[in-house]
Write an enzyme that holds these catalytic residues in place. Structure first.
Site, PDB file in Angstrom:
ATOM      1  N   ASN A  15       0.885  -1.168   0.000  1.00 44.78           N
ATOM      2  CA  ASN A  15       0.000   0.000   0.000  1.00 44.78           C
ATOM      3  C   ASN A  15       0.921   1.215   0.000  1.00 44.78           C
ATOM      4  O   ASN A  15       1.134   1.867   1.019  1.00 44.78           O
ATOM      5  CB  ASN A  15      -0.909  -0.004   1.232  1.00 44.78           C
ATOM      6  CG  ASN A  15      -1.847  -1.195   1.235  1.00 44.78           C
ATOM      7  OD1 ASN A  15      -2.391  -1.570   0.209  1.00 44.78           O
ATOM      8  ND2 ASN A  15      -2.044  -1.797   2.393  1.00 44.78           N
ATOM      9  N   LYS A  26       0.871  -3.502  -6.094  1.00 39.47           N
ATOM     10  CA  LYS A  26      -0.474  -3.909  -5.692  1.00 39.47           C
ATOM     11  C   LYS A  26      -1.424  -2.937  -6.370  1.00 39.47           C
ATOM     12  O   LYS A  26      -1.444  -1.751  -6.044  1.00 39.47           O
ATOM     13  CB  LYS A  26      -0.638  -3.838  -4.171  1.00 39.47           C
ATOM     14  CG  LYS A  26      -2.040  -4.177  -3.683  1.00 39.47           C
ATOM     15  CD  LYS A  26      -2.140  -4.068  -2.152  1.00 39.47           C
ATOM     16  CE  LYS A  26      -3.543  -4.372  -1.672  1.00 39.47           C
ATOM     17  NZ  LYS A  26      -3.659  -4.247  -0.188  1.00 39.47           N
ATOM     18  N   GLU A  69      -8.280  -3.695  -2.887  1.00 48.00           N
ATOM     19  CA  GLU A  69      -8.551  -3.078  -1.592  1.00 48.00           C
ATOM     20  C   GLU A  69      -8.307  -1.573  -1.606  1.00 48.00           C
ATOM     21  O   GLU A  69      -7.675  -1.005  -0.723  1.00 48.00           O
ATOM     22  CB  GLU A  69      -7.706  -3.756  -0.513  1.00 48.00           C
ATOM     23  CG  GLU A  69      -8.027  -5.234  -0.386  1.00 48.00           C
ATOM     24  CD  GLU A  69      -7.209  -5.940   0.669  1.00 48.00           C
ATOM     25  OE1 GLU A  69      -7.740  -6.846   1.304  1.00 48.00           O
ATOM     26  OE2 GLU A  69      -6.031  -5.579   0.847  1.00 48.00           O
ATOM     27  N   ARG A  97       1.331  -8.208  -8.153  1.00 49.97           N
ATOM     28  CA  ARG A  97       0.555  -9.033  -7.221  1.00 49.97           C
ATOM     29  C   ARG A  97      -0.803  -9.413  -7.807  1.00 49.97           C
ATOM     30  O   ARG A  97      -1.484  -8.585  -8.412  1.00 49.97           O
ATOM     31  CB  ARG A  97       0.340  -8.311  -5.891  1.00 49.97           C
ATOM     32  CG  ARG A  97       1.583  -8.175  -5.049  1.00 49.97           C
ATOM     33  CD  ARG A  97       1.286  -7.466  -3.744  1.00 49.97           C
ATOM     34  NE  ARG A  97       1.066  -8.390  -2.644  1.00 49.97           N
ATOM     35  CZ  ARG A  97       0.090  -8.271  -1.749  1.00 49.97           C
ATOM     36  NH1 ARG A  97      -0.801  -7.307  -1.867  1.00 49.97           N
ATOM     37  NH2 ARG A  97      -0.002  -9.122  -0.750  1.00 49.97           N
ATOM     38  N   LYS A 122      -0.369 -15.303  -4.009  1.00 47.87           N
ATOM     39  CA  LYS A 122      -0.410 -15.868  -2.661  1.00 47.87           C
ATOM     40  C   LYS A 122      -0.616 -17.375  -2.746  1.00 47.87           C
ATOM     41  O   LYS A 122      -1.211 -17.887  -3.687  1.00 47.87           O
ATOM     42  CB  LYS A 122      -1.532 -15.241  -1.850  1.00 47.87           C
ATOM     43  CG  LYS A 122      -1.272 -13.785  -1.466  1.00 47.87           C
ATOM     44  CD  LYS A 122      -2.349 -13.262  -0.533  1.00 47.87           C
ATOM     45  CE  LYS A 122      -2.066 -11.822  -0.125  1.00 47.87           C
ATOM     46  NZ  LYS A 122      -3.057 -11.305   0.839  1.00 47.87           N
ATOM     47  N   ASP A 137      -6.478 -15.389   1.553  1.00 51.91           N
ATOM     48  CA  ASP A 137      -5.600 -14.394   2.167  1.00 51.91           C
ATOM     49  C   ASP A 137      -4.791 -14.973   3.316  1.00 51.91           C
ATOM     50  O   ASP A 137      -5.086 -14.690   4.477  1.00 51.91           O
ATOM     51  CB  ASP A 137      -6.432 -13.207   2.668  1.00 51.91           C
ATOM     52  CG  ASP A 137      -5.567 -12.065   3.201  1.00 51.91           C
ATOM     53  OD1 ASP A 137      -4.358 -12.056   2.919  1.00 51.91           O
ATOM     54  OD2 ASP A 137      -6.106 -11.185   3.888  1.00 51.91           O
ATOM     55  N   GLU A 185       0.108 -12.591  10.752  1.00 51.48           N
ATOM     56  CA  GLU A 185      -1.139 -11.830  10.716  1.00 51.48           C
ATOM     57  C   GLU A 185      -2.330 -12.672  11.162  1.00 51.48           C
ATOM     58  O   GLU A 185      -3.218 -12.181  11.857  1.00 51.48           O
ATOM     59  CB  GLU A 185      -1.377 -11.301   9.299  1.00 51.48           C
ATOM     60  CG  GLU A 185      -2.694 -10.567   9.127  1.00 51.48           C
ATOM     61  CD  GLU A 185      -2.914 -10.076   7.703  1.00 51.48           C
ATOM     62  OE1 GLU A 185      -4.000  -9.530   7.433  1.00 51.48           O
ATOM     63  OE2 GLU A 185      -2.004 -10.243   6.863  1.00 51.48           O
TER      64      GLU A 185
END
Length: 737
Positions: free
Chosen positions: A236, A313, A317, A350, A385, A390, A418
């Site tokens: 981000n 990215k 989101e 990504r 991923k 996620d 996470e």
């Protein structure tokens, strides 16, 4: 002044000196697996020390110098006596010599005529061997490049750290993957998104003038595993990272990393041309935008000549991307790839995308990328991923790995915990990595494993790689929980060689980080190999997923339903009702199962043949469904939650037995954290069992502990939970990664 004053003062000084000395020798985890403590077995230590009394290095590059320095440091520490490196041409060799170099920079290595043997090892591989030069028995670390020598030096030290015999030494090793990269989610204000070990390592206020020793040690840690790239900022991304102000600082970091073979990469914000105020658009097909990126990329390479490239990215989101201009991911990636190509740079693009109105988030990445297979530039690598959702405790593999047969791909794992209890839970991720890498897709018959796909053995691709989100911070031990280090270690070892087992990596790490005592190794390795499965069981067994409280992703909230998007809720994934539980992804549901090769579509599509650990990922199953154990689904679900708690208690009992084998500081820290983990595991189990019981209407089977509180109590805990980390606005429910 009394007669006894000076004796008392002397006694006080002695006590203080003793205390300070004790503190200075306390194990704080800073050295990680590069401790180089003296070998405890005196006879073994003498045997090693007699075999190597000097190091000869004839080349003089910065990389060879750090290799020699590391060997001096490592061997000197392990042998508890100095071992010096001789630089430059050597006319004669003494006994017990270690020679390091390449055929180009070392006449001694060249004299061995290793060209053919080294040719198959590529630019980063190496040869470790006991041989003879000038009628002397010597050890050699030989490679085609200086960085290969460095990697070989760390391997040589690892052999001694783990007490392997050097008598018949003959080892060749080369990386199976080209790009072995760690990703940081560090913000420019030094707060780390999903970081649980303090602030960012990068002290922007003192860079570029002050290069902290910690930067060098960070490079050593990564190089010891063969990691050759680092992305130092959050996906981000803040556009300012491309400004001259920050590029000067980033170039200083690149200077530190360069001798260790580590390329520096940057995450970029796709709207940077607009953010800089230079353009009113970031449309990748607008020539002005392409020109802007060409000029900015040229500027980056002026600061960092060996810059690796960009991580992106986009359209995920809330992040900007090419779809904002009705372009696709290939349009966006290829424009950046063209700007990087003249310098040999690459784009890591990504694939973590899912549109707001998607029926099944599982399908998101495949539906957006499959039609673009073969349309990406040769220097674009799709970073995918390991699973389709996620970084959950257990996921089936992302269908993209078997679908994108004409596109460079690399794996993205998560080391930072996470979804595994932050820095408070022990959850060795090596078993997750191994499970993922050894999964057979059957896309081209048996043996089409994820690891072989990544290596380029299944499809013909130019670039291969593996990435991991590591997020170490300013905590003295880098990772918060001491055992998070083990997941970083396992990632690096498996990125070098995806066939290395989680057990092998765990044992190496334990021996290097704690002790070579066999009783300690066997017992603690048991804890590590159990820990990830325990985390799955007390959080989301049998294919349940994403039952977390939103935003923090720490504790349970299977009842969560009031979010802006359905796929940010827990009920979206488990779909529990009186009739049953699970997400139907078969032909009668979202048909996400069709994204897999035919063999797996059939296996996963039949509730009788789907692996039970993935059952609720693909099927909606009644509470009375009979499981392989003979129990009903409800009883099996309850059993798994309680089993997870008991596994944590087993970990506690095993750890309690290690008190005499390791230092008191780390023993006490892990013991306390395991107590916290048991508390949290009980909360997870009680919360989920009580919540799902409201749908099943069935009792908790006899013999299990009854929850100490009712469901409303646990819902209250979720609303008032203390999350022991600083959170940045980017970590809100809008930006989840």
């Amino acid at each position: 002044m009394t007669r006894n004053f000076f004796p008392r003062l002397l006694l006080l000084c002695v006590c203080l000196t003793s205390s300070i000395a004790s503190l200075s020798h306390a194990e704080d985890g800073y050295d990680m697996w590069l401790r180089y403590q003296p070998i405890a077995d005196e006879q073994l230590r003498k045997t090693y020390a007699q075999q190597i009394t000097q190091i000869v290095v004839e080349g003089s590059s910065p990389t060879l110098r750090v290799a020699a320095t590391e060997l001096e440091r490592g061997l000197g520490g392990l042998f508890n006596k100095p071992v010096s490196a001789k630089q430059g041409a050597v006319k004669s060799l003494a006994k017990s010599t270690l020679v390091i170099g390449t055929p180009k920079n070392s006449p001694l290595i060249a004299s061995l005529q290793l060209t053919e043997r080294l040719s198959v090892l590529g630019n980063e591989g190496y040869l470790l061997e006991k041989t003879r030069i000038n009628k002397r028995d010597v050890f050699i670390i030989a490679a085609n490049s200086d960085v290969g020598v460095l990697y070989g030096s760390f391997h040589f030290l690892r052999l001694i750290q783990t007490q392997q015999s050097l008598e018949k030494l003959s080892i060749t090793s080369a990386p199976k993957l080209q790009h072995r990269v760690v990703n940081h989610w560090d913000n420019l204000n030094r707060v780390i998104e999903r970081g649980y070990a303090g602030l960012s390592l990068w002290d922007w206020g003192t860079l570029p003038d002050y290069k902290a020793q910690r930067y060098t040690d960070y490079a050593r840690i990564n190089a010891s595993l063969g990691i050759n790239g680092t992305v130092i900022n959050n996906v981000n991304a803040d556009p300012r990272v491309l400004s001259d102000q920050f590029l000067q600082k980033i170039a200083a970091l690149a200077d530190v990393f360069r001798p260790y073979g580590i390329k520096l990469y940057l995450s970029i914000n796709y709207n940077s041309p607009r953010a800089f105020g230079d353009l009113d658009t970031a449309d990748p097909l607008d020539p002005r935008v392409a020109q802007w990126w060409q000029e900015r990329t040229k500027k980056v390479y002026e600061y960092i000549p060996d810059f690796g490239g960009y991580l992106v990215k986009a359209n995920s989101e809330g992040q900007p991307g090419p779809q904002d201009y009705k372009r696709n991911h290939a349009d966006g990636a290829n424009m950046l790839a063209a700007a990087l190509k003249p310098y040999g740079g690459v784009v890591f693009w990504r694939a973590f995308v899912y549109s707001p109105d998607i029926e099944d988030r599982f399908r998101g990445a495949y539906d957006e990328f499959k039609s673009l297979d073969g349309k990406f530039a040769e220097n674009v690598i799709l970073q995918v991923k390991n699973g389709p959702i996620d970084f959950q405790p257990r996921e089936p593999y992302s269908p993209l790995f078997s679908a994108m047969q004409k596109t460079n791909m690399m794996m993205e794992f998560q080391v930072t915990q996470e979804y595994f209890g932050f820095a408070t839970h022990l959850a060795y991720q090596g078993t997750l990595f191994e499970e993922s890498l050894k999964t057979d897709t059957f896309v081209k018959g048996e043996g089409s494993t994820i690891g072989n796909i990544l290596e380029g053995k299944v499809f013909s691709t130019k670039h291969t790689g593996m990435a991991a989100v590591i997020n170490p911070g300013t905590d003295r031990n880098w990772t918060g929980h001491p055992f998070v280090q083990s997941s970083w270690y396992a990632f690096g070892r498996m990125a070098w060689d995806h066939t290395i087992s989680a057990e092998t990596a765990a044992e190496e790490w334990l021996r290097m980080t704690f002790s070579n005592n066999e009783k300690f190794i066997e017992s603690t390795k048991k804890i590590m190999l159990l820990s990830r499965e325990a985390g799955v069981n007390y959080r989301s067994p049998l294919g349940l997923t994403h039952l977390y409280s939103q935003g923090d992703h720490y504790g349970p909230a299977p009842w969560l339903s009031n979010q802006e998007r359905p796929d940010w809720t827990a009920v979206y994934y488990h779909r529990a009702s009186k009739d049953g539980i699970g997400f139907d992804r078969t032909q009668s549901g979202s048909n996400a199962i069709a994204q897999y090769p035919e063999t797996l579509t059939k296996q996963y599509g039949d509730v009788k043949t789907v692996p039970e650990e993935l059952m609720l990922w693909f099927h909606r199953v009644s509470w009375d469904h009979k499981m392989q154990s003979g129990r009903s689904l409800w009883d099996e679900l309850v059993h798994k939650y309680y089993e997870g708690v008991e596994q944590v208690r087993t970990m506690q009992r095993e750890w309690e037995q290690q008190r005499d084998y390791i230092d008191a500081e780390r023993f006490a820290q892990v013991k306390a954290l395991l107590q916290i983990q048991e508390r949290d595991a009980v909360i997870w189990g009680d919360s989920c069992v009580l919540y799902f019981q409201t749908f099943s209407g069935k009792p908790i089977p006899a013999g299990y502990e009854q929850p100490k509180h009712d469901l409303e109590h646990y819902k209250t805990l979720a609303r008032t939970r203390y999350v022991p980390e600083p959170w940045h606005p980017a970590s809100s429910s809008r930006v989840l990664k």
